[in-house]
Motif scaffolding. Structure first.
Motif, PDB file in Angstrom:
ATOM      1  N   LEU A 147      42.600  62.747   4.776  1.00 53.73           N
ATOM      2  CA  LEU A 147      41.253  62.151   4.757  1.00 53.73           C
ATOM      3  C   LEU A 147      41.189  60.892   5.624  1.00 53.73           C
ATOM      4  N   ASN A 148      42.232  60.056   5.525  1.00 47.51           N
ATOM      5  CA  ASN A 148      42.227  58.798   6.264  1.00 47.51           C
ATOM      6  C   ASN A 148      42.580  58.970   7.733  1.00 47.51           C
ATOM      7  N   THR A 149      43.091  60.141   8.102  1.00 47.50           N
ATOM      8  CA  THR A 149      43.325  60.450   9.512  1.00 47.50           C
ATOM      9  C   THR A 149      42.071  61.023  10.151  1.00 47.50           C
ATOM     10  N   LYS A 158      38.983  58.460   8.797  1.00 43.55           N
ATOM     11  CA  LYS A 158      39.343  57.051   9.030  1.00 43.55           C
ATOM     12  C   LYS A 158      38.678  56.120   8.027  1.00 43.55           C
ATOM     13  N   GLU A 159      37.964  55.086   8.496  1.00 42.78           N
ATOM     14  CA  GLU A 159      37.412  54.058   7.608  1.00 42.78           C
ATOM     15  C   GLU A 159      36.277  54.558   6.721  1.00 42.78           C
ATOM     16  N   LYS A 160      35.825  55.789   6.925  1.00 42.84           N
ATOM     17  CA  LYS A 160      34.696  56.310   6.163  1.00 42.84           C
ATOM     18  C   LYS A 160      35.083  56.727   4.744  1.00 42.84           C
ATOM     19  N   VAL A 161      36.381  56.804   4.474  1.00 41.54           N
ATOM     20  CA  VAL A 161      36.827  57.211   3.145  1.00 41.54           C
ATOM     21  C   VAL A 161      36.644  56.036   2.183  1.00 41.54           C
ATOM     22  N   LEU A 171      48.404  54.017   5.006  1.00 40.46           N
ATOM     23  CA  LEU A 171      47.339  54.574   5.837  1.00 40.46           C
ATOM     24  C   LEU A 171      45.958  54.322   5.238  1.00 40.46           C
ATOM     25  N   SER A 172      45.881  54.275   3.929  1.00 40.87           N
ATOM     26  CA  SER A 172      44.588  54.073   3.262  1.00 40.87           C
ATOM     27  C   SER A 172      44.238  52.602   3.078  1.00 40.87           C
ATOM     28  N   ASN A 173      45.222  51.716   3.327  1.00 44.52           N
ATOM     29  CA  ASN A 173      45.016  50.266   3.111  1.00 44.52           C
ATOM     30  C   ASN A 173      44.583  49.957   1.679  1.00 44.52           C
ATOM     31  N   VAL A 211      45.335  62.315   0.815  1.00 45.22           N
ATOM     32  CA  VAL A 211      45.013  60.932   1.190  1.00 45.22           C
ATOM     33  C   VAL A 211      45.288  60.705   2.670  1.00 45.22           C
ATOM     34  N   ASN A 260      40.386  56.819  -2.380  1.00 37.86           N
ATOM     35  CA  ASN A 260      41.804  56.591  -2.094  1.00 37.86           C
ATOM     36  C   ASN A 260      42.567  56.195  -3.355  1.00 37.86           C
TER      37      ASN A 260
END
Length: 336
Positions: free
Chosen positions: A146-148, A151-154, A214-216, A143, A159
Protein backbone atom coordinates in the motif's frame (compact mmCIF):
# COMPACT_ATOMS: atom_id res chain seq x y z
CA UNK A 1 5.19 -18.88 -4.01
CA UNK A 2 7.84 -18.93 -1.26
CA UNK A 3 10.44 -18.95 -4.05
CA UNK A 4 8.78 -15.86 -5.55
CA UNK A 5 8.96 -14.14 -2.15
CA UNK A 6 12.65 -15.06 -1.79
CA UNK A 7 13.75 -13.93 -5.25
CA UNK A 8 11.60 -10.81 -4.97
CA UNK A 9 13.02 -9.59 -1.66
CA UNK A 10 16.55 -10.31 -2.83
CA UNK A 11 15.91 -8.29 -5.98
CA UNK A 12 14.29 -5.31 -4.26
CA UNK A 13 15.64 -5.47 -0.72
CA UNK A 14 19.17 -6.81 -1.15
CA UNK A 15 20.72 -6.26 -4.58
CA UNK A 16 18.99 -2.96 -5.33
CA UNK A 17 20.03 -1.60 -1.93
CA UNK A 18 23.62 -2.88 -1.90
CA UNK A 19 24.39 -1.94 -5.50
CA UNK A 20 22.55 1.38 -5.37
CA UNK A 21 25.80 3.19 -6.22
CA UNK A 22 25.72 1.77 -9.77
CA UNK A 23 23.05 1.69 -12.47
CA UNK A 24 21.18 -1.55 -11.85
CA UNK A 25 18.09 -0.58 -13.82
CA UNK A 26 18.38 -3.27 -16.53
CA UNK A 27 19.53 -5.94 -14.07
CA UNK A 28 16.67 -5.07 -11.72
CA UNK A 29 14.14 -5.25 -14.52
CA UNK A 30 15.43 -8.64 -15.68
CA UNK A 31 15.26 -10.10 -12.16
CA UNK A 32 11.84 -8.53 -11.67
CA UNK A 33 10.57 -10.02 -14.94
CA UNK A 34 11.90 -13.43 -13.89
CA UNK A 35 10.19 -13.17 -10.48
CA UNK A 36 6.89 -12.08 -12.02
CA UNK A 37 7.11 -14.98 -14.49
CA UNK A 38 7.55 -17.41 -11.59
CA UNK A 39 4.55 -15.89 -9.85
CA UNK A 40 2.41 -16.19 -12.99
CA UNK A 41 3.40 -19.85 -13.53
CA UNK A 42 2.59 -20.78 -9.93
CA UNK A 43 -0.68 -18.86 -10.16
CA UNK A 44 -1.55 -20.98 -13.20
CA UNK A 45 -0.89 -24.14 -11.16
CA UNK A 46 -3.42 -22.90 -8.59
CA UNK A 47 -5.97 -22.45 -11.37
CA UNK A 48 -5.30 -26.04 -12.45
CA UNK A 49 -5.84 -27.21 -8.86
CA UNK A 50 -9.26 -25.53 -8.90
CA UNK A 51 -10.07 -27.05 -12.27
CA UNK A 52 -9.07 -30.55 -11.16
CA UNK A 53 -10.95 -30.13 -7.87
CA UNK A 54 -7.75 -30.70 -5.90
CA UNK A 55 -7.59 -27.29 -4.22
CA UNK A 56 -9.32 -28.27 -0.96
CA UNK A 57 -7.34 -31.50 -0.71
CA UNK A 58 -3.99 -29.76 -1.27
CA UNK A 59 -4.43 -26.39 0.41
CA UNK A 60 -7.33 -26.53 2.87
CA UNK A 61 -8.00 -29.93 4.44
CA UNK A 62 -5.01 -29.74 6.79
CA UNK A 63 -5.55 -26.74 9.15
CA UNK A 64 -1.81 -26.13 9.45
CA UNK A 65 -1.24 -26.18 5.69
CA UNK A 66 -3.94 -23.52 5.25
CA UNK A 67 -1.50 -20.93 6.53
CA UNK A 68 0.57 -21.53 3.39
CA UNK A 69 -2.02 -19.50 1.49
CA UNK A 70 -0.25 -16.51 3.03
CA UNK A 71 2.54 -16.99 0.50
CA UNK A 72 0.04 -16.08 -2.24
CA UNK A 73 -0.64 -12.76 -0.55
CA UNK A 74 3.02 -11.99 0.19
CA UNK A 75 4.27 -13.07 -3.25
CA UNK A 76 1.59 -10.96 -4.95
CA UNK A 77 2.67 -8.01 -2.81
CA UNK A 78 6.31 -8.57 -3.74
CA UNK A 79 5.56 -8.80 -7.46
CA UNK A 80 3.33 -5.72 -7.36
CA UNK A 81 6.12 -3.77 -5.63
CA UNK A 82 8.61 -4.95 -8.27
CA UNK A 83 6.30 -3.83 -11.08
CA UNK A 84 5.65 -0.48 -9.39
CA UNK A 85 9.38 0.22 -8.92
CA UNK A 86 10.71 -1.18 -12.19
CA UNK A 87 7.80 -0.74 -14.61
CA UNK A 88 6.05 2.47 -13.45
CA UNK A 89 4.09 2.66 -16.70
CA UNK A 90 2.07 -0.32 -15.35
CA UNK A 91 1.15 1.46 -12.11
CA UNK A 92 -2.57 1.54 -12.88
CA UNK A 93 -2.60 -2.23 -13.34
CA UNK A 94 -0.72 -2.62 -10.06
CA UNK A 95 -3.39 -0.59 -8.27
CA UNK A 96 -6.08 -3.03 -9.41
CA UNK A 97 -3.92 -6.00 -8.36
CA UNK A 98 -3.35 -4.33 -4.98
CA UNK A 99 -7.09 -4.07 -4.36
CA UNK A 100 -7.55 -7.74 -5.27
CA UNK A 101 -4.64 -8.67 -3.02
CA UNK A 102 -6.18 -6.82 -0.08
CA UNK A 103 -9.39 -8.81 -0.62
CA UNK A 104 -7.32 -12.03 -0.78
CA UNK A 105 -5.57 -11.03 2.46
CA UNK A 106 -8.92 -10.44 4.21
CA UNK A 107 -10.10 -13.88 3.08
CA UNK A 108 -6.83 -15.43 4.24
CA UNK A 109 -7.11 -13.85 7.69
CA UNK A 110 -10.60 -15.34 8.12
CA UNK A 111 -9.27 -18.74 6.96
CA UNK A 112 -6.36 -18.42 9.43
CA UNK A 113 -8.64 -17.64 12.37
CA UNK A 114 -10.74 -20.71 11.52
CA UNK A 115 -7.53 -22.75 11.17
CA UNK A 116 -6.34 -21.66 14.63
CA UNK A 117 -9.69 -22.78 16.03
CA UNK A 118 -9.39 -26.13 14.21
CA UNK A 119 -5.81 -26.65 15.43
CA UNK A 120 -7.04 -26.28 19.01
CA UNK A 121 -10.17 -28.37 18.42
CA UNK A 122 -8.29 -31.22 16.68
CA UNK A 123 -5.40 -31.06 19.20
CA UNK A 124 -2.77 -30.34 16.56
CA UNK A 125 -0.75 -27.91 18.66
CA UNK A 126 2.09 -30.46 18.83
CA UNK A 127 2.50 -30.17 15.05
CA UNK A 128 2.55 -26.39 14.55
CA UNK A 129 5.60 -24.66 13.06
CA UNK A 130 6.70 -21.42 11.45
CA UNK A 131 4.15 -21.58 8.64
CA UNK A 132 1.65 -20.02 11.08
CA UNK A 133 3.68 -16.80 11.02
CA UNK A 134 2.76 -16.24 7.38
CA UNK A 135 -0.22 -14.44 8.91
CA UNK A 136 2.18 -11.73 10.06
CA UNK A 137 4.27 -11.80 6.87
CA UNK A 138 1.24 -11.47 4.61
CA UNK A 139 -0.25 -8.67 6.73
CA UNK A 140 2.94 -6.60 6.78
CA UNK A 141 3.45 -7.24 3.06
CA UNK A 142 0.13 -5.45 2.52
CA UNK A 143 1.53 -2.47 4.46
CA UNK A 144 4.61 -2.44 2.23
CA UNK A 145 2.47 -2.76 -0.89
CA UNK A 146 0.00 0.00 0.00
CA UNK A 147 2.77 2.43 0.93
CA UNK A 148 4.68 1.66 -2.28
CA UNK A 149 1.75 1.96 -4.66
CA UNK A 150 -0.28 4.72 -2.98
CA UNK A 151 2.61 6.33 -1.03
CA UNK A 152 1.50 9.19 1.27
CA UNK A 153 -2.18 8.61 0.45
CA UNK A 154 -2.42 5.69 2.88
CA UNK A 155 -4.14 6.87 6.07
CA UNK A 156 -2.17 6.63 9.29
CA UNK A 157 -4.87 4.58 11.03
CA UNK A 158 -4.77 1.99 8.22
CA UNK A 159 -1.03 1.52 8.65
CA UNK A 160 -1.31 1.29 12.44
CA UNK A 161 -4.25 -1.12 12.27
CA UNK A 162 -2.47 -3.47 9.87
CA UNK A 163 0.77 -3.35 11.85
CA UNK A 164 -1.07 -4.16 15.06
CA UNK A 165 -3.00 -7.02 13.43
CA UNK A 166 0.26 -8.49 12.14
CA UNK A 167 1.88 -8.10 15.56
CA UNK A 168 -1.07 -9.73 17.32
CA UNK A 169 -0.88 -12.74 15.00
CA UNK A 170 2.87 -12.93 15.63
CA UNK A 171 2.39 -13.06 19.39
CA UNK A 172 -0.32 -15.74 19.19
CA UNK A 173 1.47 -17.92 16.65
CA UNK A 174 4.94 -17.55 18.20
CA UNK A 175 3.53 -18.66 21.57
CA UNK A 176 2.02 -21.76 19.94
CA UNK A 177 5.27 -22.60 18.15
CA UNK A 178 7.55 -22.02 21.14
CA UNK A 179 5.19 -23.94 23.41
CA UNK A 180 5.37 -26.92 21.07
CA UNK A 181 9.17 -27.09 21.06
CA UNK A 182 9.87 -26.04 24.65
CA UNK A 183 7.35 -28.53 26.01
CA UNK A 184 9.12 -31.47 24.36
CA UNK A 185 12.69 -30.23 24.02
CA UNK A 186 14.13 -33.14 26.05
CA UNK A 187 12.72 -35.75 23.67
CA UNK A 188 12.83 -33.59 20.53
CA UNK A 189 14.17 -35.27 17.41
CA UNK A 190 15.50 -32.04 15.95
CA UNK A 191 16.53 -33.57 12.59
CA UNK A 192 12.93 -34.47 11.78
CA UNK A 193 10.75 -32.23 13.95
CA UNK A 194 12.42 -28.84 13.51
CA UNK A 195 10.94 -27.28 10.38
CA UNK A 196 12.65 -24.96 7.86
CA UNK A 197 9.71 -22.58 8.21
CA UNK A 198 10.69 -21.81 11.82
CA UNK A 199 13.13 -19.23 10.45
CA UNK A 200 10.02 -17.08 9.87
CA UNK A 201 10.24 -16.42 13.62
CA UNK A 202 12.83 -13.76 12.78
CA UNK A 203 11.63 -13.03 9.24
CA UNK A 204 8.24 -11.91 10.53
CA UNK A 205 9.90 -9.45 12.93
CA UNK A 206 12.10 -8.13 10.10
CA UNK A 207 9.19 -7.48 7.74
CA UNK A 208 7.32 -5.78 10.60
CA UNK A 209 10.29 -3.43 11.09
CA UNK A 210 10.49 -2.75 7.36
CA UNK A 211 6.75 -2.02 7.25
CA UNK A 212 7.17 0.44 10.12
CA UNK A 213 9.94 2.24 8.23
CA UNK A 214 8.07 2.47 4.93
CA UNK A 215 4.81 3.57 6.54
CA UNK A 216 6.48 6.10 8.88
CA UNK A 217 4.15 4.79 11.57
CA UNK A 218 6.77 4.70 14.36
CA UNK A 219 9.84 6.65 15.37
CA UNK A 220 13.51 5.64 15.10
CA UNK A 221 13.57 4.25 18.64
CA UNK A 222 10.89 1.68 17.78
CA UNK A 223 12.71 0.77 14.55
CA UNK A 224 15.92 0.23 16.51
CA UNK A 225 14.08 -1.93 19.04
CA UNK A 226 12.56 -4.04 16.27
CA UNK A 227 15.99 -4.50 14.66
CA UNK A 228 17.48 -5.62 17.97
CA UNK A 229 14.61 -8.10 18.46
CA UNK A 230 14.96 -9.37 14.88
CA UNK A 231 18.75 -9.76 15.26
CA UNK A 232 18.35 -11.59 18.59
CA UNK A 233 15.73 -14.00 17.26
CA UNK A 234 17.81 -14.45 14.09
CA UNK A 235 20.83 -15.46 16.18
CA UNK A 236 18.90 -17.94 18.33
CA UNK A 237 17.02 -19.56 15.44
CA UNK A 238 20.06 -19.86 13.20
CA UNK A 239 22.13 -21.39 16.01
CA UNK A 240 19.41 -24.04 16.29
CA UNK A 241 19.58 -24.46 12.51
CA UNK A 242 23.36 -24.98 12.64
CA UNK A 243 22.98 -27.53 15.44
CA UNK A 244 20.28 -29.28 13.41
CA UNK A 245 22.57 -29.30 10.35
CA UNK A 246 25.35 -31.08 12.27
CA UNK A 247 22.85 -33.60 13.62
CA UNK A 248 21.54 -34.27 10.11
CA UNK A 249 25.04 -34.74 8.69
CA UNK A 250 25.92 -37.09 11.55
CA UNK A 251 22.76 -39.12 10.96
CA UNK A 252 22.40 -39.06 7.16
CA UNK A 253 25.89 -38.12 5.93
CA UNK A 254 26.90 -34.94 4.11
CA UNK A 255 25.09 -35.71 0.86
CA UNK A 256 21.69 -36.71 2.27
CA UNK A 257 21.98 -34.41 5.26
CA UNK A 258 22.82 -31.23 3.37
CA UNK A 259 22.13 -31.58 -0.35
CA UNK A 260 18.42 -32.35 -0.13
CA UNK A 261 15.87 -30.03 -1.72
CA UNK A 262 12.71 -29.01 0.10
CA UNK A 263 10.43 -26.23 -1.09
CA UNK A 264 10.27 -24.81 2.45
CA UNK A 265 13.97 -23.94 2.20
CA UNK A 266 12.97 -20.88 0.18
CA UNK A 267 11.46 -19.46 3.35
CA UNK A 268 14.96 -19.30 4.87
CA UNK A 269 16.29 -17.27 1.95
CA UNK A 270 13.28 -14.96 2.19
CA UNK A 271 13.90 -14.35 5.90
CA UNK A 272 17.62 -13.74 5.34
CA UNK A 273 16.78 -11.23 2.62
CA UNK A 274 14.19 -9.54 4.81
CA UNK A 275 16.62 -9.21 7.73
CA UNK A 276 19.19 -7.73 5.35
CA UNK A 277 16.63 -5.24 3.98
CA UNK A 278 15.65 -4.16 7.51
CA UNK A 279 19.30 -3.78 8.50
CA UNK A 280 20.09 -1.70 5.41
CA UNK A 281 17.09 0.60 5.83
CA UNK A 282 17.59 1.07 9.59
CA UNK A 283 21.36 1.63 9.46
CA UNK A 284 22.38 5.08 10.74
CA UNK A 285 26.07 4.58 11.47
CA UNK A 286 25.67 5.54 15.12
CA UNK A 287 25.08 3.48 18.23
CA UNK A 288 26.80 0.45 19.74
CA UNK A 289 25.03 -1.89 17.31
CA UNK A 290 26.06 0.01 14.15
CA UNK A 291 29.18 -2.09 13.62
CA UNK A 292 27.07 -5.24 13.63
CA UNK A 293 24.72 -3.68 11.09
CA UNK A 294 27.65 -2.63 8.93
CA UNK A 295 28.98 -6.20 8.99
CA UNK A 296 25.56 -7.58 8.04
CA UNK A 297 25.31 -5.13 5.12
CA UNK A 298 28.81 -5.78 3.76
CA UNK A 299 28.95 -9.56 4.25
CA UNK A 300 25.28 -10.52 4.20
CA UNK A 301 24.77 -9.77 0.53
CA UNK A 302 27.35 -12.37 -0.47
CA UNK A 303 26.02 -14.96 1.97
CA UNK A 304 22.52 -14.50 0.53
CA UNK A 305 23.87 -14.68 -3.04
CA UNK A 306 25.60 -18.00 -2.29
CA UNK A 307 22.48 -19.33 -0.58
CA UNK A 308 20.18 -18.55 -3.49
CA UNK A 309 22.62 -20.03 -6.03
CA UNK A 310 22.86 -23.15 -3.87
CA UNK A 311 19.07 -23.31 -3.61
CA UNK A 312 18.60 -22.98 -7.37
CA UNK A 313 21.07 -25.81 -7.94
CA UNK A 314 19.23 -28.01 -5.43
CA UNK A 315 15.85 -27.17 -6.98
CA UNK A 316 17.03 -27.97 -10.52
CA UNK A 317 18.55 -31.22 -9.25
CA UNK A 318 15.27 -32.02 -7.48
CA UNK A 319 13.25 -31.38 -10.65
CA UNK A 320 15.57 -33.62 -12.68
CA UNK A 321 15.40 -36.43 -10.11
CA UNK A 322 11.60 -36.17 -10.00
CA UNK A 323 11.43 -36.28 -13.80
CA UNK A 324 13.65 -39.36 -13.91
CA UNK A 325 11.55 -41.03 -11.22
CA UNK A 326 8.31 -40.33 -13.11
CA UNK A 327 9.85 -41.65 -16.33
CA UNK A 328 10.88 -44.89 -14.63
CA UNK A 329 7.45 -45.35 -13.09
CA UNK A 330 5.77 -44.74 -16.45
CA UNK A 331 8.11 -47.24 -18.06
CA UNK A 332 7.22 -49.87 -15.44
CA UNK A 333 3.51 -49.33 -16.12
CA UNK A 334 4.07 -49.74 -19.87
CA UNK A 335 6.15 -52.90 -19.35
CA UNK A 336 3.36 -54.43 -17.28
Amino acid sequence: MAAVMAVGIITQGVFTNYFSFVDTNIFGKLLSAFTISLWASFLFSLVLAFRDRQFINIHYDNPINRFGIGTWVASTSVCSILISNNFPERLQLVKYVTILNVILWMTYIIISIIALRDIHRLELTNKVHGILLLTTVSTQSIVLLLNTVFKEKVAFYINISLLLVGTLFYIICAILILNRYLKSYKSLNIEDEWQNTNCILHGAVSITGLACILSNAFDDLMITLLWVIAASVFLVVELVEIYRLFKRIKRFGIWDGLFIYDVTQWSRIFTFGMFYALTFRSYTGVGSYSQVQKLVISVGVWVILLLIIFEFILSIRGIINLSVKDTRQSKKVVDR
